[in-house]
Design a protein around this motif. Structure first.
Motif, mmCIF file in Angstrom:
data_model
loop_
_atom_site.group_PDB
_atom_site.id
_atom_site.type_symbol
_atom_site.label_atom_id
_atom_site.label_comp_id
_atom_site.label_asym_id
_atom_site.label_seq_id
_atom_site.Cartn_x
_atom_site.Cartn_y
_atom_site.Cartn_z
ATOM 1 N N SER A 1 0.860 -1.185 0.000
ATOM 2 C CA SER A 1 0.000 0.000 0.000
ATOM 3 C C SER A 1 0.897 1.236 0.000
ATOM 4 N N GLU A 2 0.327 2.402 -0.327
ATOM 5 C CA GLU A 2 1.121 3.629 -0.414
ATOM 6 C C GLU A 2 1.850 3.974 0.881
ATOM 7 N N PRO A 3 1.190 3.923 2.051
ATOM 8 C CA PRO A 3 1.924 4.234 3.280
ATOM 9 C C PRO A 3 3.097 3.277 3.519
ATOM 10 N N GLU A 4 2.907 2.018 3.158
ATOM 11 C CA GLU A 4 3.984 1.052 3.339
ATOM 12 C C GLU A 4 5.096 1.279 2.318
ATOM 13 N N GLN A 5 4.741 1.708 1.105
ATOM 14 C CA GLN A 5 5.765 2.061 0.124
ATOM 15 C C GLN A 5 6.607 3.218 0.657
ATOM 16 N N PHE A 6 5.948 4.206 1.250
ATOM 17 C CA PHE A 6 6.661 5.332 1.848
ATOM 18 C C PHE A 6 7.585 4.829 2.960
ATOM 19 N N GLY A 7 7.086 3.906 3.770
ATOM 20 C CA GLY A 7 7.893 3.333 4.848
ATOM 21 C C GLY A 7 9.125 2.609 4.323
ATOM 22 N N VAL A 8 8.977 1.902 3.212
ATOM 23 C CA VAL A 8 10.122 1.205 2.605
ATOM 24 C C VAL A 8 11.177 2.222 2.182
ATOM 25 N N VAL A 9 10.745 3.301 1.528
ATOM 26 C CA VAL A 9 11.686 4.331 1.080
ATOM 27 C C VAL A 9 12.369 4.986 2.279
ATOM 28 N N MET A 10 11.605 5.314 3.312
ATOM 29 C CA MET A 10 12.159 5.994 4.481
ATOM 30 C C MET A 10 13.016 5.070 5.348
ATOM 31 N N SER A 11 12.790 3.763 5.247
ATOM 32 C CA SER A 11 13.553 2.830 6.081
ATOM 33 C C SER A 11 15.027 2.818 5.716
#
Length: 139
Positions: free
Chosen positions: A89-99
């Motif tokens: 999902s989009e929030p999780e995609q953001f989390g992957v990038v920020m991780s």
């Protein structure tokens, strides 16, 4: 007949909404709302944070990011899904990038302090001047 079309439409919408794999639904929803207000690619947000780009990073943006950022354990868990990026999902995609940003939360807090520093000094200046004047009188 219209009821059947309505049910099919709802099913197709549900298929388009990707299931959360790591994040809590409430955190994901808040993060999604936050991300929707910026209309900036996640990689650009990441790069702006790494470069401390004050033209792109505003005080409210950093405050909201700190407020809505998933915990480090969740970011670490999301890193494992890096290869399945498109299925997230989009929030999780953001989390992957920020991780991939090391010490993200302390970094964001430091950026926030830097952005607020002038205002803090301006607010403290009268008190500092009063203390200096009192010290001069005591001497």
């Amino acid at each position: 007949m219209q009821d059947e079309q309505g049910l099919e439409a709802k099913r197709s919408i549900k298929k388009r909404i990707k299931q959360l794999k790591v994040l809590d639904p409430k955190i994901a929803q808040n993060l999604s709302i936050f991300l929707g207000s910026f209309r900036m690619p996640y990689e650009e947000i990441r790069q702006a944070i790494l470069e401390v780009d004050e033209e792109q990073l505003t005080e409210p943006m950093i405050q909201n990011l700190v407020k809505h950022l998933p915990e480090q354990e969740q970011l670490n868990a999301l890193m494992k899904f890096k290869n399945d990026y498109n299925s997230l999902s989009e929030p999780e995609q953001f989390g992957v990038v920020m991780s991939s940003v090391k010490r993200l939360r302390p970094r964001l807090n430091s950026i926030l302090f830097k952005l607020q520093f002038e205002e803090l000094v301006t607010n403290l200046r009268p008190d500092i001047m009063a203390v200096n004047a009192a010290c001069e009188e005591v001497r």
